[in-house]
Design an enzyme around this catalytic site. Structure first.
Site, PDB file in Angstrom:
ATOM      1  N   GLY A  49     -87.694   9.582 -46.633  1.00 46.40           N
ATOM      2  CA  GLY A  49     -87.062  10.299 -45.523  1.00 46.40           C
ATOM      3  C   GLY A  49     -86.834  11.732 -45.983  1.00 46.40           C
ATOM      4  O   GLY A  49     -86.293  11.969 -47.081  1.00 46.40           O
ATOM      5  N   ASP A 242     -90.878  15.535 -40.729  1.00 45.82           N
ATOM      6  CA  ASP A 242     -90.958  15.958 -42.136  1.00 45.82           C
ATOM      7  C   ASP A 242     -91.254  17.439 -42.281  1.00 45.82           C
ATOM      8  O   ASP A 242     -91.063  18.014 -43.351  1.00 45.82           O
ATOM      9  CB  ASP A 242     -92.031  15.145 -42.859  1.00 45.82           C
ATOM     10  CG  ASP A 242     -91.578  13.700 -42.995  1.00 45.82           C
ATOM     11  OD1 ASP A 242     -91.726  12.947 -42.000  1.00 45.82           O
ATOM     12  OD2 ASP A 242     -91.035  13.346 -44.046  1.00 45.82           O
ATOM     13  N   ASN A 252     -94.833  14.085 -38.593  1.00 50.17           N
ATOM     14  CA  ASN A 252     -93.941  12.933 -38.764  1.00 50.17           C
ATOM     15  C   ASN A 252     -94.799  11.712 -39.090  1.00 50.17           C
ATOM     16  O   ASN A 252     -96.039  11.791 -39.111  1.00 50.17           O
ATOM     17  CB  ASN A 252     -93.081  12.692 -37.514  1.00 50.17           C
ATOM     18  CG  ASN A 252     -91.944  11.714 -37.785  1.00 50.17           C
ATOM     19  OD1 ASN A 252     -91.253  11.832 -38.795  1.00 50.17           O
ATOM     20  ND2 ASN A 252     -91.751  10.741 -36.921  1.00 50.17           N
TER      21      ASN A 252
HETATM   22  C1  LIG Z   1     -85.553  12.704 -42.133  1.00 51.41           C
HETATM   23  S1  LIG Z   1     -86.183  11.569 -41.090  1.00 51.41           S
HETATM   24  C2  LIG Z   1     -87.765  12.193 -40.606  1.00 51.41           C
HETATM   25  C3  LIG Z   1     -88.905  11.695 -41.401  1.00 51.41           C
HETATM   26  O1  LIG Z   1     -88.673  11.907 -42.772  1.00 51.41           O
HETATM   27  C4  LIG Z   1     -89.206  10.234 -41.120  1.00 51.41           C
HETATM   28  O2  LIG Z   1     -89.419  10.064 -39.754  1.00 51.41           O
HETATM   29  C5  LIG Z   1     -90.446   9.897 -41.880  1.00 51.41           C
HETATM   30  O3  LIG Z   1     -91.543  10.128 -41.432  1.00 51.41           O
HETATM   31  C6  LIG Z   1     -90.256   9.360 -43.225  1.00 51.41           C
HETATM   32  O4  LIG Z   1     -91.438   9.079 -43.898  1.00 51.41           O
HETATM   33  P1  LIG Z   1     -91.378   8.360 -45.300  1.00 51.41           P
HETATM   34  O5  LIG Z   1     -92.814   8.234 -45.697  1.00 51.41           O
HETATM   35  O6  LIG Z   1     -90.684   7.043 -45.092  1.00 51.41           O
HETATM   36  O7  LIG Z   1     -90.613   9.279 -46.246  1.00 51.41           O
END
Ligand SMILES: CSC[C@@H](O)[C@@H](O)C(=O)COP(=O)(O)O
Length: 363
Positions: A49, A242, A252
Site C-alpha cells: 500500500g 500509487d 493503481n
Molecule cells: C495507499 S492505497 C492505494 C494503493 O497503494 C493500493 O490501491 C494498491 O494498489 C496497493 O498495491 P500493493 O501492490 O498491494 O502495494
C-alpha cells in the site's frame, strides 16, 4: 504516532510491522532492525500500500542512520537501496527523498542524524493520520449526498478495488477513509469488494478490515463489477492510487482501469482517493511515464489460502507448462476519473484543477 489502528509501530527503537502476507488468517508481526529488513519487507510485500510503503521506507532511513552511526555518507547508499525496493508507488521515493533532504540540512547543522531521522519518520506518519481523516471527511460528503437521494432503507453501494484502508495508509487509508467516516456517521452503506487477483488484497485485506469494523460488505470476483453497474447496483466507485500525474492519470492496482471503463459506460461516478504525497508532479502521461511493476508469474499461477488442515498454503491453478504475465498496476486515464479526493478537498483529475489546489507541490 497517535492512530487507533496501525500497520506498524515502534518498539525499543525497532519498527514492528504487521505481516500482511499472512492476513486474514493469522496476525503475525515482524520486527525490522536494519535498513535491509525494511527493503525486504517492502519487496516481499510484508508491508504494502503506497502510504505504508512510504512510512516503512522513512523508518528504514532511520534504521540506516542508526546502523551507520549517523554518518550521512553511509546512510545515502542504504537509502538508495530502499528507494529502489518497488517501482510504482511514488510515496516510496517521496519519503526517502524527504528524509535525505532533512538529513542533509541537519548534517550541516551538526545535529544527531539518528534522532533527526526518527523524528522525521514519525512526522511523516503523523501527517498521514491527519491526511486520511481529511480524505475521509471530504469523501464522506459524496456518500452523504448519494444517501440523501436514496429511498429509505436502501444502502449506498460503493465499489472498491485492492486495499486502500488502514493497512495501506495510517490511519484510515485513502479509499476506505470515506467509508469509515460514513459508517461512523450512521450512513447506510454497503461495500462491493473486488477480490483483486492475483494477490487478493481485496479478499484478504479489505474484506478483513471491513469485517473487523462491522461494515456491510460483499466480496466479488474482479469481473463482476461491470454487471453490477449495469444492474444499477453500484452508486459510486472509490479506489486508492500509487501515483497520480500532473494531468490526473492514475496508477493503481491492476484491474482499476477496466473498472473505470465500466463505470464511465454506466455513468457511475469513479473517484480516486489520495494523500498529496501520491502526486508525481514531474510527469504528465501515466501510460508513457509511470514504471509498472512486473511481479513473479507464480502469483498468477498459484493461489494462497487457508487449507483444510488449518495451515496457510498455495495451490497451482494452471497447467504446469503454462507461462504467466503479472503486471502489478495499470493506468486509468484522467478522462475516466470523476474526481480526486485529497486531504485538501476534492478536485478534478485535470492539470488546471490539480495545479490550482497543489501549486506549492509543483517543482
Ligand atoms: C495507499 S492505497 C492505494 C494503493 O497503494 C493500493 O490501491 C494498491 O494498489 C496497493 O498495491 P500493493 O501492490 O498491494 O502495494
Amino acid at each position: 504516532m497517535n492512530s487507533t489502528y496501525k500497520a506498524f509501530w515502534l518498539k525499543d527503537g525497532d519498527l514492528v510491522v504487521i505481516d500482511q502476507t499472512q492476513l486474514p488468517f493469522q496476525i503475525v508481526t515482524k520486527t525490522l532492525k536494519t535498513s535491509g529488513d525494511a527493503t525486504l519487507a517492502i519487496q516481499d510485500m510484508t508491508v504494502r500500500g503506497a502510504g505504508v510503503i512510504g512510512n516503512v521506507a522513512a523508518f528504514g532511513v532511520y534504521l540506516a542512520a542508526r546502523e551507520s552511526k549517523g554518518d550521512l555518507s553511509k546512510i545515502k547508499p542504504l537509502a538508495a537501496v530502499i528507494r529502489g525496493a518497488r517501482p510504482t508507488a511514488v510515496n516510496l521515493m517521496w519519503a526517502v527523498d524527504r528524509m535525505i533532504a532533512v538529513l542533509e540540512k541537519a548534517n550541516i547543522q551538526k545535529q544527531d542524524l539518528v534522532e533527526v531521522a526518527l523524528a522525521e519518520a514519525i512526522a511523516i506518519a503523523d501527517e498521514d493520520v491527519v491526511g486520511t481523516r481529511n480524505i475521509g471527511k471530504f469523501g464522506c460528503e459524496l456518500i452523504a449526498a448519494i444517501a440523501n437521494n436514496k429511498p429509505q432503507g436502501k444502502p449506498v453501494n460503493i465499489l472498491t478495488h485492492c486495499n486502500a484502508g488502514w493497512l495501506a495508509i495510517v490511519d484510515r487509508g485513502s479509499a476506505l477513509a470515506p467509508i469509515y467516516e460514513a459508517f461512523e456517521q450512521g450512513i447506510n452503506i454497503h461495500v462491493w469488494v473486488d477480490e483483486t487477483r492475483p494477490r487478493n488484497q481485496g479478499a484478504n485485506l479489505t474484506a478483513w478490515e471491513l469485517a473487523q469494523a462491522k461494515i456491510p460488505h460483499t466480496l466479488i470476483t474482479d469481473n463482476t463489477g461491470g454487471l453490477l453497474m449495469q444492474y444499477g447496483k453500484v452508486d459510486l466507485c472509490i479506489v486508492g492510487t500509487d501515483r497520480v500525474t500532473l494531468k490526473g492519470d492514475v496508477a493503481n492496482k491492476i484491474g482499476t482501469y477496466l473498472k473505470a471503463l465500466a463505470a464511465f459506460d454506466n455513468q457511475v461516478p469513479f473517484y480516486v482517493a489520495l494523500p498529496s504525497s501520491t502526486f508525481d508532479m514531474q510527469i504528465s502521461d501515466g501510460v508513457k511515464e509511470i514504471a509498472i511493476e512486473t511481479r513473479s508469474p507464480d502469483e498468477v499461477l498459484y493461489i494462497q489460502g487457508l487449507q483444510d488442515d488449518g495451515k496457510v498454503g498455495k495451490i497451482r491453478v494452471a497447467p504446469l507448462e503454462t507461462p504467466a504475465l503479472n503486471y502489478g498496476f495499470d493506468i486509468t486515464p484522467a478522462r475516466l476519473v470523476t474526481g480526486l479526493i485529497t486531504e485538501r478537498g476534492i478536485c478534478d483529475a485535470a492539470e488546471t484543477a490539480i495545479a490550482g489546489m497543489f501549486l506549492d507541490l509543483i517543482p
